[in-house]
Design a protein around this motif. Sequence first.
Motif, PDB file in Angstrom:
ATOM      1  N   ALA A  89      96.331   5.907  61.167  1.00 40.81           N
ATOM      2  CA  ALA A  89      95.336   5.709  60.123  1.00 40.81           C
ATOM      3  C   ALA A  89      94.926   4.245  60.096  1.00 40.81           C
ATOM      4  O   ALA A  89      95.768   3.352  60.228  1.00 40.81           O
ATOM      5  CB  ALA A  89      95.905   6.125  58.776  1.00 40.81           C
ATOM      6  N   LEU A  90      93.623   3.994  59.943  1.00 37.78           N
ATOM      7  CA  LEU A  90      93.100   2.632  59.998  1.00 37.78           C
ATOM      8  C   LEU A  90      92.683   2.153  58.615  1.00 37.78           C
ATOM      9  O   LEU A  90      92.199   2.925  57.794  1.00 37.78           O
ATOM     10  CB  LEU A  90      91.898   2.569  60.946  1.00 37.78           C
ATOM     11  CG  LEU A  90      92.130   3.087  62.370  1.00 37.78           C
ATOM     12  CD1 LEU A  90      90.854   2.956  63.185  1.00 37.78           C
ATOM     13  CD2 LEU A  90      93.278   2.354  63.035  1.00 37.78           C
ATOM     14  N   GLN A  91      92.877   0.852  58.387  1.00 31.26           N
ATOM     15  CA  GLN A  91      92.433   0.240  57.138  1.00 31.26           C
ATOM     16  C   GLN A  91      90.908   0.231  57.077  1.00 31.26           C
ATOM     17  O   GLN A  91      90.238   0.041  58.093  1.00 31.26           O
ATOM     18  CB  GLN A  91      92.973  -1.185  57.031  1.00 31.26           C
ATOM     19  CG  GLN A  91      94.492  -1.268  57.046  1.00 31.26           C
ATOM     20  CD  GLN A  91      94.990  -2.688  56.963  1.00 31.26           C
ATOM     21  OE1 GLN A  91      94.330  -3.549  56.382  1.00 31.26           O
ATOM     22  NE2 GLN A  91      96.150  -2.951  57.535  1.00 31.26           N
ATOM     23  N   GLY A 100     103.098   2.816  60.022  1.00 37.28           N
ATOM     24  CA  GLY A 100     103.837   3.981  59.545  1.00 37.28           C
ATOM     25  C   GLY A 100     102.993   5.116  59.002  1.00 37.28           C
ATOM     26  O   GLY A 100     103.526   6.038  58.393  1.00 37.28           O
ATOM     27  N   LEU A 101     101.668   5.074  59.225  1.00 40.08           N
ATOM     28  CA  LEU A 101     100.805   6.128  58.680  1.00 40.08           C
ATOM     29  C   LEU A 101      99.926   6.705  59.790  1.00 40.08           C
ATOM     30  O   LEU A 101      99.206   5.977  60.465  1.00 40.08           O
ATOM     31  CB  LEU A 101      99.928   5.576  57.557  1.00 40.08           C
ATOM     32  CG  LEU A 101      99.032   6.605  56.836  1.00 40.08           C
ATOM     33  CD1 LEU A 101      99.872   7.687  56.170  1.00 40.08           C
ATOM     34  CD2 LEU A 101      98.146   5.905  55.798  1.00 40.08           C
ATOM     35  N   TYR A 135     104.316   9.786  68.022  1.00 36.93           N
ATOM     36  CA  TYR A 135     104.426   8.385  67.607  1.00 36.93           C
ATOM     37  C   TYR A 135     105.229   8.249  66.316  1.00 36.93           C
ATOM     38  O   TYR A 135     106.001   7.301  66.154  1.00 36.93           O
ATOM     39  CB  TYR A 135     103.037   7.764  67.440  1.00 36.93           C
ATOM     40  CG  TYR A 135     102.424   7.309  68.738  1.00 36.93           C
ATOM     41  CD1 TYR A 135     102.850   6.139  69.357  1.00 36.93           C
ATOM     42  CD2 TYR A 135     101.429   8.051  69.361  1.00 36.93           C
ATOM     43  CE1 TYR A 135     102.295   5.721  70.554  1.00 36.93           C
ATOM     44  CE2 TYR A 135     100.870   7.642  70.564  1.00 36.93           C
ATOM     45  CZ  TYR A 135     101.316   6.477  71.161  1.00 36.93           C
ATOM     46  OH  TYR A 135     100.775   6.065  72.351  1.00 36.93           O
ATOM     47  N   ALA A 136     105.063   9.182  65.408  1.00 40.40           N
ATOM     48  CA  ALA A 136     105.810   9.112  64.153  1.00 40.40           C
ATOM     49  C   ALA A 136     107.310   9.259  64.401  1.00 40.40           C
ATOM     50  O   ALA A 136     108.133   8.619  63.730  1.00 40.40           O
ATOM     51  CB  ALA A 136     105.327  10.203  63.194  1.00 40.40           C
ATOM     52  N   PRO A 141     110.209   1.323  60.876  1.00 42.71           N
ATOM     53  CA  PRO A 141     109.515   0.233  60.185  1.00 42.71           C
ATOM     54  C   PRO A 141     110.227  -1.101  60.358  1.00 42.71           C
ATOM     55  O   PRO A 141     111.455  -1.183  60.343  1.00 42.71           O
ATOM     56  CB  PRO A 141     109.538   0.693  58.718  1.00 42.71           C
ATOM     57  CG  PRO A 141     110.672   1.651  58.629  1.00 42.71           C
ATOM     58  CD  PRO A 141     110.740   2.336  59.958  1.00 42.71           C
ATOM     59  N   HIS A 142     109.420  -2.127  60.560  1.00 41.30           N
ATOM     60  CA  HIS A 142     109.919  -3.503  60.678  1.00 41.30           C
ATOM     61  C   HIS A 142     110.942  -3.641  61.808  1.00 41.30           C
ATOM     62  O   HIS A 142     111.967  -4.288  61.665  1.00 41.30           O
ATOM     63  CB  HIS A 142     110.533  -3.974  59.358  1.00 41.30           C
ATOM     64  CG  HIS A 142     109.658  -3.726  58.171  1.00 41.30           C
ATOM     65  ND1 HIS A 142     108.403  -4.267  58.057  1.00 41.30           N
ATOM     66  CD2 HIS A 142     109.847  -2.980  57.066  1.00 41.30           C
ATOM     67  CE1 HIS A 142     107.854  -3.888  56.921  1.00 41.30           C
ATOM     68  NE2 HIS A 142     108.702  -3.096  56.317  1.00 41.30           N
TER      69      HIS A 142
END
Length: 230
Positions: A89-91, A100-101, A135-136, A141-142
């Motif tokens: 998902a893109l901003q 992470g989305l 990918y998920a 994260p981090h």
Amino acid sequence: HIWSRYLESGVVKMYADAPALAEACGFDTKHLFEAFKSTERDAVTKKDRFGRTDQPVQYTVTQPLYAGLVTPSYYYSIGGIATNRKAQALQKNTMQPIPGLWACGEVSGGSMAKNTLPGNPLLDCVVFGRIAGQYAAQYCPHLPALCPSYFVPLSLIETVHLSSSSWIFRFALPSCFHQSGLELGQFVAVQAPADPASTDAGQQSVRFYSPISRPDDVGHLDLLVKIDTG
């Protein structure tokens, strides 16, 4: 046969004749009969009041009838969350991936532009669904890319020439989920073979730089490097 399944599920029902249909549905028998007579005339003239010329079936009020309720239904929603080829998902403002989305199926948008195309929903839900899931499943994260106890090999993927002696070097981190792991103000040690023409030829040269990329940027590390051109 699909018609048998319609009957068994109750989507379509069979009626002995037109009066039986009218009684079951609460129709005015007179109006229903007029509709049938109109259909008979249209079959002869090969044209109805809507301009249709194809009248393949002719009914009479005494024949068995099959009838079902037809209503509008939701088919497909065009548009949605912007994604890239990795289904991230893109901003909205920067069009950069949101860590992470992922998005796929009808919640995502862009694969069909302004019109639905047959088969494209399979692209949305199956193809990008698998990509998003893969990918998920790998995401952490981090996830820090660098370690203070040893050198991590990175590939140079992009350069930007700022001046005669200044460049921005972008290095790819081990995956698109990795971050540098640094805090603001911390530096990295960069090791590379020394210039073959220098007195240090054959040795490894180490220099220290403060990254200009953000600590929470994923997938890459940016360094502003001054190069002595002699």
